[in-house]
Design a protein around this motif. Structure first.
Motif, PDB file in Angstrom:
ATOM      1  N   PRO A   1       2.334   6.517   1.728  1.00 50.23           N
ATOM      2  CA  PRO A   1       0.888   5.626   1.237  1.00 50.23           C
ATOM      3  C   PRO A   1       0.799   5.953  -0.237  1.00 50.23           C
ATOM      4  O   PRO A   1       0.868   7.237  -0.750  1.00 50.23           O
ATOM      5  CB  PRO A   1       0.096   6.171   2.319  1.00 50.23           C
ATOM      6  N   ILE A   2       0.337   4.909  -0.875  1.00 52.75           N
ATOM      7  CA  ILE A   2      -0.344   5.310  -2.091  1.00 52.75           C
ATOM      8  C   ILE A   2      -1.568   6.536  -2.289  1.00 52.75           C
ATOM      9  O   ILE A   2      -2.149   6.545  -1.686  1.00 52.75           O
ATOM     10  CB  ILE A   2      -0.650   4.113  -2.812  1.00 52.75           C
ATOM     11  N   GLY A   3      -1.007   7.164  -3.192  1.00 53.43           N
ATOM     12  CA  GLY A   3      -2.084   8.692  -3.127  1.00 53.43           C
ATOM     13  C   GLY A   3      -1.821   9.584  -2.055  1.00 53.43           C
ATOM     14  O   GLY A   3      -2.620  10.676  -2.096  1.00 53.43           O
TER      15      GLY A   3
ATOM     16  N   GLY B   1       0.770  -1.214  -0.091  1.00 55.08           N
ATOM     17  CA  GLY B   1      -0.108  -0.003  -0.050  1.00 55.08           C
ATOM     18  C   GLY B   1       0.706   1.096  -0.039  1.00 55.08           C
ATOM     19  O   GLY B   1       0.275   2.442   0.354  1.00 55.08           O
ATOM     20  N   PHE B   2       1.979   1.338  -0.375  1.00 55.33           N
ATOM     21  CA  PHE B   2       2.803   2.406  -0.439  1.00 55.33           C
ATOM     22  C   PHE B   2       3.643   2.507  -1.726  1.00 55.33           C
ATOM     23  O   PHE B   2       3.785   1.829  -2.585  1.00 55.33           O
ATOM     24  CB  PHE B   2       4.171   2.004   0.745  1.00 55.33           C
ATOM     25  N   GLU B   3       4.196   3.552  -2.008  1.00 55.83           N
ATOM     26  CA  GLU B   3       5.128   3.875  -3.090  1.00 55.83           C
ATOM     27  C   GLU B   3       6.209   4.494  -2.946  1.00 55.83           C
ATOM     28  O   GLU B   3       6.328   5.437  -1.802  1.00 55.83           O
ATOM     29  CB  GLU B   3       3.968   4.742  -4.190  1.00 55.83           C
ATOM     30  N   ILE B   4       7.562   4.320  -3.577  1.00 53.21           N
ATOM     31  CA  ILE B   4       8.540   5.098  -3.431  1.00 53.21           C
ATOM     32  C   ILE B   4       8.304   6.723  -3.736  1.00 53.21           C
ATOM     33  O   ILE B   4       8.003   7.040  -4.751  1.00 53.21           O
ATOM     34  CB  ILE B   4       9.717   4.439  -4.287  1.00 53.21           C
ATOM     35  N   THR B   5       8.788   7.405  -2.875  1.00 52.69           N
ATOM     36  CA  THR B   5       8.692   9.063  -2.944  1.00 52.69           C
ATOM     37  C   THR B   5       9.647   9.372  -4.312  1.00 52.69           C
ATOM     38  O   THR B   5      10.538   8.628  -4.645  1.00 52.69           O
ATOM     39  CB  THR B   5       9.347   9.787  -1.804  1.00 52.69           C
ATOM     40  N   GLU B   6       9.119  10.306  -4.958  1.00 51.38           N
ATOM     41  CA  GLU B   6       9.824  10.751  -6.080  1.00 51.38           C
ATOM     42  C   GLU B   6      11.228  11.275  -6.033  1.00 51.38           C
ATOM     43  O   GLU B   6      11.444  12.065  -4.976  1.00 51.38           O
ATOM     44  CB  GLU B   6       8.951  11.815  -6.579  1.00 51.38           C
TER      45      GLU B   6
END
Length: 90
Positions: free
Chosen positions: A85-87, A53-58
């Motif tokens: 967290p995603i989104g 439920g997460f994403e790597i930060t830009e």
């Protein structure tokens, strides 16, 4: 909010990824790769982070460390990257 996603080789040598959160460590989201080699690829790590439920930060880059308690001990590898967290906003 930004969290730390960490990849480590566990005591038995298998790779696992977990997200460090404000919860007690036993409640941290984790993803077991269930293998000792090869090290999970960037794509596999990103997919595991997304499954949690997460994403790597830009712009975030993986940082690696070697951890050993003595010169004759097994070396543990630990990698970390910032995630959110995603989104969610960082």
């Amino acid at each position: 909010m930004t969290y730390s996603a960490r990849l480590s080789n566990s005591f038995d040598g298998t790779w696992e990824l977990y997200i460090v959160s404000d919860s007690p460590s036993l409640a941290w989201p984790e993803f077991p790769f269930e293998r000792t080699a090869p090290i999970p690829t960037l794509h596999e790590r990103a997919t595991a982070i997304a499954a949690l439920g997460f994403e790597i930060t830009e712009g975030a880059q993986w940082q690696w460390q070697e951890l050993a308690s003595g010169t004759m001990d097994r070396v543990e590898l630990l990698a970390s990257v910032d995630a959110r967290p995603i989104g969610g906003a960082a």
